[in-house]
Design a protein around this motif. Structure first.
Motif, mmCIF file in Angstrom:
data_model
loop_
_atom_site.group_PDB
_atom_site.id
_atom_site.type_symbol
_atom_site.label_atom_id
_atom_site.label_comp_id
_atom_site.label_asym_id
_atom_site.label_seq_id
_atom_site.Cartn_x
_atom_site.Cartn_y
_atom_site.Cartn_z
ATOM 1 N N ILE A 161 0.825 -1.048 -0.141
ATOM 2 C CA ILE A 161 0.054 -0.032 0.006
ATOM 3 C C ILE A 161 0.764 1.294 -0.068
ATOM 4 O O ILE A 161 0.328 2.356 -0.514
ATOM 5 C CB ILE A 161 -0.984 0.028 1.155
ATOM 6 C CG1 ILE A 161 -1.783 -1.335 1.117
ATOM 7 C CG2 ILE A 161 -2.017 1.399 1.239
ATOM 8 C CD1 ILE A 161 -2.530 -1.547 -0.139
ATOM 9 N N PHE A 162 2.095 1.316 0.257
ATOM 10 C CA PHE A 162 2.958 2.520 0.593
ATOM 11 C C PHE A 162 3.093 3.160 -0.661
ATOM 12 O O PHE A 162 2.916 4.183 -0.664
ATOM 13 C CB PHE A 162 4.422 1.854 1.227
ATOM 14 C CG PHE A 162 5.089 3.274 1.577
ATOM 15 C CD1 PHE A 162 4.582 3.860 2.655
ATOM 16 C CD2 PHE A 162 6.391 3.631 0.920
ATOM 17 C CE1 PHE A 162 5.244 5.030 3.170
ATOM 18 C CE2 PHE A 162 7.046 4.769 1.545
ATOM 19 C CZ PHE A 162 6.435 5.195 2.504
ATOM 20 N N PRO A 163 3.173 2.556 -2.028
ATOM 21 C CA PRO A 163 3.074 3.241 -3.291
ATOM 22 C C PRO A 163 2.039 4.227 -3.405
ATOM 23 O O PRO A 163 2.100 5.404 -4.205
ATOM 24 C CB PRO A 163 3.490 2.126 -4.309
ATOM 25 C CG PRO A 163 3.931 1.200 -3.406
ATOM 26 C CD PRO A 163 3.374 1.088 -2.150
ATOM 27 N N VAL A 164 0.957 3.804 -2.815
ATOM 28 C CA VAL A 164 -0.302 4.587 -3.118
ATOM 29 C C VAL A 164 -0.186 5.829 -2.688
ATOM 30 O O VAL A 164 -0.786 6.920 -3.353
ATOM 31 C CB VAL A 164 -1.535 4.023 -2.352
ATOM 32 C CG1 VAL A 164 -2.710 4.815 -2.516
ATOM 33 C CG2 VAL A 164 -1.793 2.562 -3.035
ATOM 34 N N ILE A 165 0.535 6.290 -1.535
ATOM 35 C CA ILE A 165 0.820 7.295 -1.137
ATOM 36 C C ILE A 165 1.541 8.448 -2.097
ATOM 37 O O ILE A 165 0.996 9.508 -2.269
ATOM 38 C CB ILE A 165 1.777 7.530 0.364
ATOM 39 C CG1 ILE A 165 0.980 6.893 1.514
ATOM 40 C CG2 ILE A 165 2.131 8.791 0.603
ATOM 41 C CD1 ILE A 165 1.642 6.693 2.689
ATOM 42 N N PHE A 166 2.590 7.765 -2.674
ATOM 43 C CA PHE A 166 3.280 8.601 -3.915
ATOM 44 C C PHE A 166 2.336 8.701 -5.070
ATOM 45 O O PHE A 166 2.478 9.815 -5.472
ATOM 46 C CB PHE A 166 4.596 7.921 -4.057
ATOM 47 C CG PHE A 166 5.483 7.805 -2.824
ATOM 48 C CD1 PHE A 166 6.231 9.215 -2.379
ATOM 49 C CD2 PHE A 166 5.662 6.680 -2.042
ATOM 50 C CE1 PHE A 166 7.037 8.948 -1.327
ATOM 51 C CE2 PHE A 166 6.552 6.619 -0.894
ATOM 52 C CZ PHE A 166 7.138 7.878 -0.575
ATOM 53 N N LEU A 167 1.536 7.653 -5.250
ATOM 54 C CA LEU A 167 0.765 7.620 -6.566
ATOM 55 C C LEU A 167 -0.284 8.863 -6.354
ATOM 56 O O LEU A 167 -0.764 9.588 -7.447
ATOM 57 C CB LEU A 167 0.145 6.529 -6.806
ATOM 58 C CG LEU A 167 0.992 5.163 -7.293
ATOM 59 C CD1 LEU A 167 0.215 4.119 -7.203
ATOM 60 C CD2 LEU A 167 1.631 5.765 -8.715
ATOM 61 N N LEU A 168 -0.640 9.187 -5.054
ATOM 62 C CA LEU A 168 -1.542 10.247 -4.766
ATOM 63 C C LEU A 168 -1.147 11.486 -4.673
ATOM 64 O O LEU A 168 -1.574 12.531 -5.316
ATOM 65 C CB LEU A 168 -2.258 9.940 -3.445
ATOM 66 C CG LEU A 168 -3.592 9.130 -3.646
ATOM 67 C CD1 LEU A 168 -4.326 8.799 -2.149
ATOM 68 C CD2 LEU A 168 -4.507 9.517 -4.587
ATOM 69 N N LYS A 169 0.219 11.554 -3.966
ATOM 70 C CA LYS A 169 0.745 12.727 -3.774
ATOM 71 C C LYS A 169 1.521 13.509 -5.109
ATOM 72 O O LYS A 169 1.604 14.786 -5.116
ATOM 73 C CB LYS A 169 1.900 12.659 -2.724
ATOM 74 C CG LYS A 169 1.505 12.601 -1.375
ATOM 75 C CD LYS A 169 2.494 13.187 -0.328
ATOM 76 C CE LYS A 169 1.747 12.943 1.047
ATOM 77 N NZ LYS A 169 2.112 14.351 1.643
ATOM 78 N N ARG A 170 1.623 12.790 -5.949
ATOM 79 C CA ARG A 170 2.372 13.137 -7.447
ATOM 80 C C ARG A 170 1.035 13.987 -8.310
ATOM 81 O O ARG A 170 1.182 14.463 -9.323
ATOM 82 C CB ARG A 170 2.706 12.081 -8.222
ATOM 83 C CG ARG A 170 1.947 11.289 -8.854
ATOM 84 C CD ARG A 170 2.502 9.960 -9.581
ATOM 85 N NE ARG A 170 1.239 9.292 -9.975
ATOM 86 C CZ ARG A 170 0.788 9.536 -11.122
ATOM 87 N NH1 ARG A 170 0.999 10.197 -12.040
ATOM 88 N NH2 ARG A 170 -0.239 8.688 -11.484
ATOM 89 N N LEU A 171 -0.081 13.720 -7.716
ATOM 90 C CA LEU A 171 -1.334 14.237 -8.609
ATOM 91 C C LEU A 171 -1.580 15.658 -8.427
ATOM 92 O O LEU A 171 -1.562 16.116 -7.234
ATOM 93 C CB LEU A 171 -2.665 13.364 -8.298
ATOM 94 C CG LEU A 171 -2.524 12.044 -8.837
ATOM 95 C CD1 LEU A 171 -3.979 11.134 -8.321
ATOM 96 C CD2 LEU A 171 -2.387 11.573 -10.375
ATOM 97 N N PRO A 172 -1.723 16.462 -9.453
ATOM 98 C CA PRO A 172 -2.375 17.743 -9.455
ATOM 99 C C PRO A 172 -3.857 17.816 -9.389
ATOM 100 O O PRO A 172 -4.567 17.003 -9.908
ATOM 101 C CB PRO A 172 -1.958 18.338 -10.365
ATOM 102 C CG PRO A 172 -2.033 17.208 -11.742
ATOM 103 C CD PRO A 172 -1.561 16.060 -10.683
ATOM 104 N N PHE A 173 -4.639 18.505 -8.344
ATOM 105 C CA PHE A 173 -5.958 18.738 -8.138
ATOM 106 C C PHE A 173 -6.213 19.994 -8.453
ATOM 107 O O PHE A 173 -6.279 20.890 -7.753
ATOM 108 C CB PHE A 173 -6.361 18.254 -6.721
ATOM 109 C CG PHE A 173 -5.893 16.818 -6.397
ATOM 110 C CD1 PHE A 173 -6.865 15.965 -6.403
ATOM 111 C CD2 PHE A 173 -4.730 16.527 -6.033
ATOM 112 C CE1 PHE A 173 -6.581 14.543 -6.168
ATOM 113 C CE2 PHE A 173 -4.542 15.142 -5.382
ATOM 114 C CZ PHE A 173 -5.454 14.252 -5.605
ATOM 115 N N CYS A 174 -6.871 20.194 -9.678
ATOM 116 C CA CYS A 174 -7.220 21.825 -9.985
ATOM 117 C C CYS A 174 -8.803 21.768 -10.368
ATOM 118 O O CYS A 174 -9.209 22.800 -10.618
ATOM 119 C CB CYS A 174 -6.321 22.201 -11.210
ATOM 120 S SG CYS A 174 -6.269 21.065 -12.471
#
Length: 317
Positions: A161-174
């Motif tokens: 599950i740890f990679p999920v943190i990075f997969l979310l943090k790299r996303l821009p939310f606009c």
């Protein structure tokens, strides 16, 4: 330059997300919260009693019950990660959740699911050794081995599950910071992003499915061998006893995996499945198995029933 950076940062991660609860059922929020609160209280109480009994009762210091106390701990964490926030939305309209709190919630919800699946596999292995190789049971499943298995479960769940943190943090939310749900889960949050989320979808669906199917196949193999061994037992009594210990475990496996598959399949293919039904189901899924597990084991396991009675007698004294 610094101004541009600031603007970009605010575009990338909203300071807060807004959780809507169950969109479409807002006027029933109060009504839904009553059974939800009752089930949550039952889950926490039941699992806490189970852990207390297993820790304090010397006769229950066996691998089977140690795995059971791990399952109970996971159940408490799973429901506590999600339900109190959902109740806060339903009761006090407290909908805001910071970006980091949201990612933390995603992490814990998914880690607890992965952990629960692995614990059920460990319990199947325990029953396999107990029934198919009873003479060597105490030699194979020693305390250090159980400790190592527990560590492996934690490490595996964490690494998946740890990679999920990075997969979310790299996303821009606009686009929007409104989450049409009562808690944050990986794909639900990723869908709000204005970037390509193919990797999130692939990782979010394939990894849990591969993990769950692997665990289920291994559990099925264990139980095929267990049932074969049980039906070869000479005495009716031994057969009945072996079946009853496995019965409660199989019940818990069904309670955990059936909604898991239902949820994934309706998400993937059930485009006509109404969204509020999805979200209602997602809330029940994090509270019904935790509520039922201690009841199933309490009702079906004589040793636990007796230990609970002892505990209450001691408390009354």
């Amino acid at each position: 330059q610094s101004n541009m950076m600031d603007v970009n940062d605010t575009i990338f991660h909203p300071a807060v997300f807004v959780l809507l609860g169950i969109p479409g059922l807002e006027r029933y929020h109060m009504l839904i919260s009553i059974p939800l609160c009752f089930m949550y209280a039952t889950a926490v109480l039941g699992n806490s009693v189970l852990i207390l009994v297993i820790v304090t009762e010397r006769s229950l210091h066996e691998p089977m019950y140690m795995f059971l106390s791990m399952l109970a701990g996971t159940d408490i964490l799973l429901s506590t990660t999600t339900i109190p926030k959902a109740l806060a939305i339903f009761w006090f309209c407290s909908r805001d959740i910071t970006f980091d709190a949201c990612v933390t919630q995603v992490f814990f919800v998914h880690v607890m699911f992965a952990g629960e699946s692995a614990i059920l596999l460990a319990m199947a292995f325990d029953r396999y050794v107990a029934i198919c190789d009873p003479l060597r049971y105490s030699m194979i499943l020693t305390l250090p081995v159980v400790g190592r298995m527990a560590l492996a479960i934690v490490v595996r769940s964490f690494c998946i599950i740890f990679p999920v943190i990075f997969l979310l943090k790299r996303l821009p939310f606009c686009r929007t910071n409104v989450i049409p749900h009562s808690y944050c889960e990986h794909i639900g949050v990723a869908r709000l992003s204005c970037a390509d989320i193919t990797v999130n979808i692939w990782y979010g669906f394939s990894v849990p499915i591969v993990m769950v199917i692997t665990d289920l196949v291994l559990i099925a193999v264990s139980y095929t061998l267990i049932l074969r061994a049980i039906f070869r037992m000479p005495s009716q009594d031994a057969r009945h006893k072996a079946l009853s210990t496995c019965g409660s475990h199989l019940c818990v496996i069904f309670i955990f995996y059936f909604p898991c598959f239902f949820s994934v399949l309706t998400h993937r293919f059930g485009h006509n499945f109404p969204r509020h039904a999805h979200i209602l189901f997602a809330n029940l899924y994090v509270v019904i198995p935790p509520m039922l597990n201690p009841i199933v084991y309490g009702v079906k396991t004589k040793e636990i029933r007796e230990a609970v009675t002892h505990l209450f007698i001691r408390i009354k004294k």
